[in-house]
Write a protein that holds these residues in place. Structure first.
Motif, PDB file in Angstrom:
ATOM      1  N   THR A 121      41.179  36.436  51.901  1.00 32.94           N
ATOM      2  CA  THR A 121      40.535  35.488  52.809  1.00 32.94           C
ATOM      3  C   THR A 121      40.438  34.101  52.203  1.00 32.94           C
ATOM      4  O   THR A 121      40.329  33.946  50.990  1.00 32.94           O
ATOM      5  CB  THR A 121      39.115  35.962  53.180  1.00 32.94           C
ATOM      6  OG1 THR A 121      38.353  36.120  51.978  1.00 32.94           O
ATOM      7  CG2 THR A 121      39.163  37.276  53.934  1.00 32.94           C
ATOM      8  N   ASP A 122      40.478  33.090  53.069  1.00 28.83           N
ATOM      9  CA  ASP A 122      40.292  31.714  52.615  1.00 28.83           C
ATOM     10  C   ASP A 122      38.829  31.477  52.269  1.00 28.83           C
ATOM     11  O   ASP A 122      37.921  32.180  52.742  1.00 28.83           O
ATOM     12  CB  ASP A 122      40.714  30.737  53.713  1.00 28.83           C
ATOM     13  CG  ASP A 122      42.210  30.714  53.939  1.00 28.83           C
ATOM     14  OD1 ASP A 122      42.963  31.114  53.015  1.00 28.83           O
ATOM     15  OD2 ASP A 122      42.642  30.299  55.038  1.00 28.83           O
ATOM     16  N   LEU A 123      38.592  30.474  51.469  1.00 27.52           N
ATOM     17  CA  LEU A 123      37.217  30.083  51.163  1.00 27.52           C
ATOM     18  C   LEU A 123      36.505  29.628  52.431  1.00 27.52           C
ATOM     19  O   LEU A 123      37.092  28.957  53.281  1.00 27.52           O
ATOM     20  CB  LEU A 123      37.207  28.947  50.138  1.00 27.52           C
ATOM     21  CG  LEU A 123      37.676  29.311  48.723  1.00 27.52           C
ATOM     22  CD1 LEU A 123      37.856  28.047  47.914  1.00 27.52           C
ATOM     23  CD2 LEU A 123      36.690  30.230  48.050  1.00 27.52           C
TER      24      LEU A 123
ATOM     25  N   LYS B 179      42.804  35.131  43.840  1.00 27.64           N
ATOM     26  CA  LYS B 179      43.905  35.999  44.272  1.00 27.64           C
ATOM     27  C   LYS B 179      44.099  37.223  43.375  1.00 27.64           C
ATOM     28  O   LYS B 179      45.057  37.981  43.557  1.00 27.64           O
ATOM     29  CB  LYS B 179      45.204  35.192  44.332  1.00 27.64           C
ATOM     30  CG  LYS B 179      45.175  34.038  45.330  1.00 27.64           C
ATOM     31  CD  LYS B 179      44.886  34.524  46.739  1.00 27.64           C
ATOM     32  CE  LYS B 179      44.903  33.389  47.747  1.00 27.64           C
ATOM     33  NZ  LYS B 179      44.509  33.857  49.111  1.00 27.64           N
ATOM     34  N   ASN B 180      43.201  37.423  42.404  1.00 28.45           N
ATOM     35  CA  ASN B 180      43.314  38.577  41.490  1.00 28.45           C
ATOM     36  C   ASN B 180      44.629  38.558  40.715  1.00 28.45           C
ATOM     37  O   ASN B 180      45.178  39.624  40.382  1.00 28.45           O
ATOM     38  CB  ASN B 180      43.184  39.907  42.246  1.00 28.45           C
ATOM     39  CG  ASN B 180      41.744  40.265  42.569  1.00 28.45           C
ATOM     40  OD1 ASN B 180      40.808  39.642  42.073  1.00 28.45           O
ATOM     41  ND2 ASN B 180      41.565  41.269  43.406  1.00 28.45           N
ATOM     42  N   ASP B 181      45.132  37.373  40.393  1.00 29.88           N
ATOM     43  CA  ASP B 181      46.403  37.286  39.686  1.00 29.88           C
ATOM     44  C   ASP B 181      46.300  37.804  38.253  1.00 29.88           C
ATOM     45  O   ASP B 181      47.299  38.280  37.691  1.00 29.88           O
ATOM     46  CB  ASP B 181      46.894  35.837  39.654  1.00 29.88           C
ATOM     47  CG  ASP B 181      47.373  35.342  41.003  1.00 29.88           C
ATOM     48  OD1 ASP B 181      47.635  36.185  41.879  1.00 29.88           O
ATOM     49  OD2 ASP B 181      47.491  34.112  41.183  1.00 29.88           O
TER      50      ASP B 181
ATOM     51  N   ILE C 144      35.343  39.669  41.059  1.00 30.16           N
ATOM     52  CA  ILE C 144      34.048  40.073  41.602  1.00 30.16           C
ATOM     53  C   ILE C 144      33.814  39.263  42.876  1.00 30.16           C
ATOM     54  O   ILE C 144      33.747  38.021  42.823  1.00 30.16           O
ATOM     55  CB  ILE C 144      32.919  39.806  40.586  1.00 30.16           C
ATOM     56  CG1 ILE C 144      33.198  40.549  39.268  1.00 30.16           C
ATOM     57  CG2 ILE C 144      31.570  40.235  41.162  1.00 30.16           C
ATOM     58  CD1 ILE C 144      32.274  40.138  38.139  1.00 30.16           C
ATOM     59  N   PHE C 145      33.706  39.945  44.005  1.00 33.30           N
ATOM     60  CA  PHE C 145      33.586  39.267  45.293  1.00 33.30           C
ATOM     61  C   PHE C 145      32.248  39.587  45.952  1.00 33.30           C
ATOM     62  O   PHE C 145      31.713  40.682  45.749  1.00 33.30           O
ATOM     63  CB  PHE C 145      34.749  39.670  46.198  1.00 33.30           C
ATOM     64  CG  PHE C 145      36.083  39.161  45.718  1.00 33.30           C
ATOM     65  CD1 PHE C 145      36.558  37.928  46.130  1.00 33.30           C
ATOM     66  CD2 PHE C 145      36.844  39.910  44.821  1.00 33.30           C
ATOM     67  CE1 PHE C 145      37.777  37.453  45.669  1.00 33.30           C
ATOM     68  CE2 PHE C 145      38.052  39.437  44.364  1.00 33.30           C
ATOM     69  CZ  PHE C 145      38.531  38.207  44.789  1.00 33.30           C
TER      70      PHE C 145
END
Length: 347
Positions: free
Chosen positions: A14-16, A49-51, A56-57
C-alpha cells in the motif's frame, strides 16, 4: 500517551497515507520535539517494500528529522524547550557495550534501536519515524542544530551527511589525497562537498555524462564517465580512496583497478545482490574493500557543527507530504537534485 499523526504504510503493497497513532509519554530522560522537516532517504522505500528484511507495519518512515523542542524530561540536562533539535537513524542503544562506550552506538553489539521499523528497547512498541508531527527520543540520541542554518537543507545531514562524513574522517581523507566519489546522488553529492572541504582532490565517477556540470558546481575537480573505456584507462591506478555510494549492481573489480597501491574502496551504498570480487583485484596492489555505516552520536554532532561552521547543507527539493509516493517514483528514476525533504507543515 501523546497523540500523533503521520503518513504510514499499512502493508508493503500500500501507498503511504494519513495515520493517527500514539507516542510514549515523556520520561525523565526524554526530549519531545515537533518535526518541521524530514528528509526522504532511499532506505525509506526499501524498508516499506521489505527489500532488506520483513518490516513492522504500520510503518512510519523517516530518519532525517529536524524540529523544535516542546518538552523535556525532568532529568534532561543538555536541551531546553524552544531549541532546535535533530534525530538521525537511531534513537537508542544498549549504551554499555564496548562499541557504545567508544561512541560507536551505530555498531552497538546488542543492536541499536532504529528510528523506525524497530522495537523500543523495552520491547513495548514499535518505533515510528519522522513522517510525523512530533517525536519523543532519549536525550543521548538527540542532536543540537544551529539556528543559523537552512533547516530544511540540514535535515538530510542526519543520514546522507553522516554516512559520507564518517568514513572520510575514519580513513583520514584530506589534503594530498585523491578521492573518487562513485555515484552522484543523495549520498554522492554530500561526499563531494565533504571531500572538497577536507582538502582532497575530488573526482566524480558516473555512468552519466550529463552529471559533469553538476559535479563541477558541487566542487569536484574532475569527472570520469565510467562507461567510456578510454577515460577508465586514463584513471587506472590513480586514486587513494573510492567512496562508493551506488546501491545498484556494479563491477567492483573494475573500480578496484582505479586505486593506487594500498588504496581503499569504501562501500556506503547497498546493492541488492552480493558482489563478485576477484582475489587478484585486491592482491595486485594490497588494496582494501571496506564498508561503513552512519556515525555515532558524538561524530554526528561533530559533523553538524562542521557543516554549520562551513555553510554545508544538502541540495534539496522541498515537497508536500501528499506528494511522497510520486517523489518515491522520481527518486527511483534518479530524478532529484539531490534529496527530497518533506515540509511537515503540510501534514
Amino acid at each position: 500517551m501523546i497523540q500523533a499523526k503521520a503518513y504510514a504504510a499499512q502493508t508493503p503493497e500500500t501507498d503511504l497515507a494519513p495515520w493517527d497513532f500514539e507516542r510514549r509519554e515523556i520520561g525523565p530522560h526524554d526530549v519531545q520535539f515537533d518535526i518541521l522537516y524530514c528528509g526522504v532517504c532511499h532506505s525509506d522505500l526499501h524498508q516499506i517494500k521489505n527489500d532488506w528484511f520483513p518490516g513492522i507495519f504500520p510503518m512510519v518512515p523517516g530518519h532525517e528529522i529536524v524540529g523544535r523542542i516542546v518538552a523535556v524530561g525532568e532529568h534532561v540536562k543538555n536541551f531546553k524547550v524552544g531549541q532546535l533539535a535533530g534525530t538521525g537513524c537511531m534513537v537508542d542503544s544498549c549504551q554499555v557495550c564496548e562499541n557504545c562506550k567508544q561512541d560507536l552506538e551505530q555498531y552497538c553489539l546488542e543492536g541499536n534501536t532504529q528510528t523506525y521499523n524497530s522495537m523500543e528497547r523495552d520491547g513495548s512498541r514499535p518505533t515510528y519515524g519522522g513522517y510525523s508531527n512530533t517525536i519523543v527520543v532519549r536525550e543521548e540520541f538527540v542532536l543540537h542544530i544551529s539556528e543559523d542554518v537552512d533547516l530544511a537543507a540540514t535535515a538530510p545531514l542526519l543520514c546522507a551527511g553522516i554516512t559520507t562524513y564518517s568514513p572520510l574522517r575514519h580513513w583520514g581523507v584530506g589534503k594530498g589525497h585523491k578521492l573518487a566519489v562513485l555515484g552522484l546522488g543523495g549520498l554522492g553529492h554530500m561526499a563531494v562537498k565533504f571531500g572538497v572541504a577536507f582538502g582532497a582532490e575530488v573526482t566524480v565517477l558516473s555512468t552519466s555524462p550529463k552529471k559533469e556540470e553538476d559535479a563541477k558546481k558541487l566542487g569536484a575537480h574532475h569527472f570520469v564517465v565510467t562507461s567510456d573505456p578510454e577515460q577508465i584507462k586514463a584513471a587506472t591506478g590513480t586514486f587513494d580512496f573510492i567512496l562508493d555510494t551506488v546501491s545498484a549492481p556494479h563491477d567492483f573489480n573494475m573500480y578496484l583497478s582505479l586505486l593506487r597501491t594500498n588504496g581503499v574502496h569504501i562501500c556506503v551504498g547497498v546493492p541488492p545482490e552480493p558482489a563478485q570480487i576477484a582475489a587478484f583485484s585486491l592482491l595486485g596492489g594490497r588494496k582494501s574493500l571496506a564498508g561503513s555505516g552512519i556515525g555515532g552520536i558524538k561524530e554526528t554532532q561533530e559533523m553538524l557543527d562542521f557543516c554549520a561552521e562551513h555553510n554545508i547543507v544538502s541540495d534539496i527539493e522541498l515537497i508536500d507530504i501528499k506528494d511522497i509516493t510520486a517523489s518515491y517514483d522520481r527518486m527511483v528514476k534518479g530524478d532529484v537534485r539531490y534529496r527530497f525533504v518533506i515540509d511537515m507543515a503540510t501534514l
